[in-house]
Design a protein around this motif. Structure first.
Motif, PDB file in Angstrom:
ATOM      1  N   THR A 225       8.133 -12.726   1.356  1.00 34.27           N
ATOM      2  CA  THR A 225       7.480 -12.361   0.101  1.00 34.27           C
ATOM      3  C   THR A 225       7.865 -10.987  -0.459  1.00 34.27           C
ATOM      4  N   LEU A 226       8.446 -10.120   0.347  1.00 36.97           N
ATOM      5  CA  LEU A 226       8.736  -8.756  -0.102  1.00 36.97           C
ATOM      6  C   LEU A 226       9.968  -8.654  -0.989  1.00 36.97           C
ATOM      7  N   ILE A 227       9.864  -7.808  -1.998  1.00 37.51           N
ATOM      8  CA  ILE A 227      10.997  -7.425  -2.838  1.00 37.51           C
ATOM      9  C   ILE A 227      10.947  -5.905  -2.958  1.00 37.51           C
ATOM     10  N   SER A 228      12.086  -5.257  -2.770  1.00 30.48           N
ATOM     11  CA  SER A 228      12.174  -3.808  -2.965  1.00 30.48           C
ATOM     12  C   SER A 228      12.653  -3.544  -4.380  1.00 30.48           C
ATOM     13  N   LEU A 229      11.894  -2.746  -5.091  1.00 33.67           N
ATOM     14  CA  LEU A 229      12.212  -2.404  -6.473  1.00 33.67           C
ATOM     15  C   LEU A 229      12.864  -1.020  -6.537  1.00 33.67           C
TER      16      LEU A 229
ATOM     17  N   PRO B  93       0.798  -1.226   0.000  1.00 36.21           N
ATOM     18  CA  PRO B  93       0.000   0.000   0.000  1.00 36.21           C
ATOM     19  C   PRO B  93       0.835   1.283   0.000  1.00 36.21           C
ATOM     20  N   TRP B  94       0.359   2.227  -0.763  1.00 36.29           N
ATOM     21  CA  TRP B  94       1.017   3.510  -0.971  1.00 36.29           C
ATOM     22  C   TRP B  94       0.112   4.567  -0.378  1.00 36.29           C
ATOM     23  N   GLU B  95       0.533   5.213   0.680  1.00 36.07           N
ATOM     24  CA  GLU B  95      -0.317   6.188   1.338  1.00 36.07           C
ATOM     25  C   GLU B  95       0.026   7.599   0.885  1.00 36.07           C
ATOM     26  N   VAL B  96      -0.965   8.335   0.455  1.00 31.77           N
ATOM     27  CA  VAL B  96      -0.786   9.716   0.027  1.00 31.77           C
ATOM     28  C   VAL B  96      -0.262  10.533   1.207  1.00 31.77           C
ATOM     29  N   GLY B  97       0.758  11.321   0.947  1.00 26.68           N
ATOM     30  CA  GLY B  97       1.319  12.178   1.991  1.00 26.68           C
ATOM     31  C   GLY B  97       2.471  11.558   2.754  1.00 26.68           C
ATOM     32  N   ALA B  98       2.642  10.262   2.644  1.00 31.38           N
ATOM     33  CA  ALA B  98       3.751   9.611   3.342  1.00 31.38           C
ATOM     34  C   ALA B  98       5.041   9.806   2.540  1.00 31.38           C
ATOM     35  N   VAL B  99       6.153   9.757   3.225  1.00 29.26           N
ATOM     36  CA  VAL B  99       7.445   9.875   2.556  1.00 29.26           C
ATOM     37  C   VAL B  99       7.886   8.469   2.184  1.00 29.26           C
ATOM     38  N   HIS B 100       8.022   8.214   0.897  1.00 31.75           N
ATOM     39  CA  HIS B 100       8.346   6.877   0.427  1.00 31.75           C
ATOM     40  C   HIS B 100       9.783   6.824  -0.051  1.00 31.75           C
ATOM     41  N   HIS B 101      10.522   5.862   0.465  1.00 31.96           N
ATOM     42  CA  HIS B 101      11.889   5.657  -0.009  1.00 31.96           C
ATOM     43  C   HIS B 101      12.084   4.241  -0.535  1.00 31.96           C
ATOM     44  N   LEU B 102      11.050   3.434  -0.441  1.00 31.32           N
ATOM     45  CA  LEU B 102      11.087   2.080  -0.978  1.00 31.32           C
ATOM     46  C   LEU B 102       9.813   1.825  -1.782  1.00 31.32           C
ATOM     47  N   LEU B 103       9.965   1.085  -2.855  1.00 32.12           N
ATOM     48  CA  LEU B 103       8.805   0.613  -3.607  1.00 32.12           C
ATOM     49  C   LEU B 103       8.818  -0.899  -3.461  1.00 32.12           C
TER      50      LEU B 103
END
Length: 108
Positions: free
Chosen positions: A80-84, A16-26
């Motif tokens: 299960t996680l992979i960072s792209l 999940p991608w939350e609007v307003g959050a600071v994202h450094h990983l996909l």
């Protein structure tokens, strides 16, 4: 992200991608049995990716003594996680290459 969302139909779940959050990983989730093959394929296609959490904190020697009970969500995420790749300097072409490589890896 559009391509990643399209890939959800083919065995990938976008974390999940939350609007307003600071994202450094996909991060995406793939079937645990396929993760290593997906990572090998991505790297072979020139797409850097990573596993940031190879085991959950409750299983790591330094923190396991603090675990009061099992952490099934963390355990599932660890397998299960992979960072792209995610970088403001990535071109649309770079993003498409990553998404296509991910989609191709899941068909194998």
């Amino acid at each position: 992200l559009k391509s990643a969302r399209r890939a959800q139909e083919k065995g990938v779940t976008l974390v999940p991608w939350e609007v307003g959050a600071v994202h450094h990983l996909l991060c995406v989730r793939v079937d645990a049995a396929k993760r290593d093959r997906v990572i090998d394929f991505l790297r072979g296609a020139g797409v850097e990716c990573g596993v940031h959490y190879p085991s959950d904190l409750s299983s790591q020697p330094a923190t396991s003594r603090f675990a009061r009970e099992p952490c099934p969500n963390a355990t599932a995420a660890a397998s299960t996680l992979i960072s792209l790749p995610m970088d403001p300097l990535m071109s649309n072409s770079d993003i498409e290459v990553s998404c296509r490589a991910l989609a191709t890896s899941l068909r194998r």
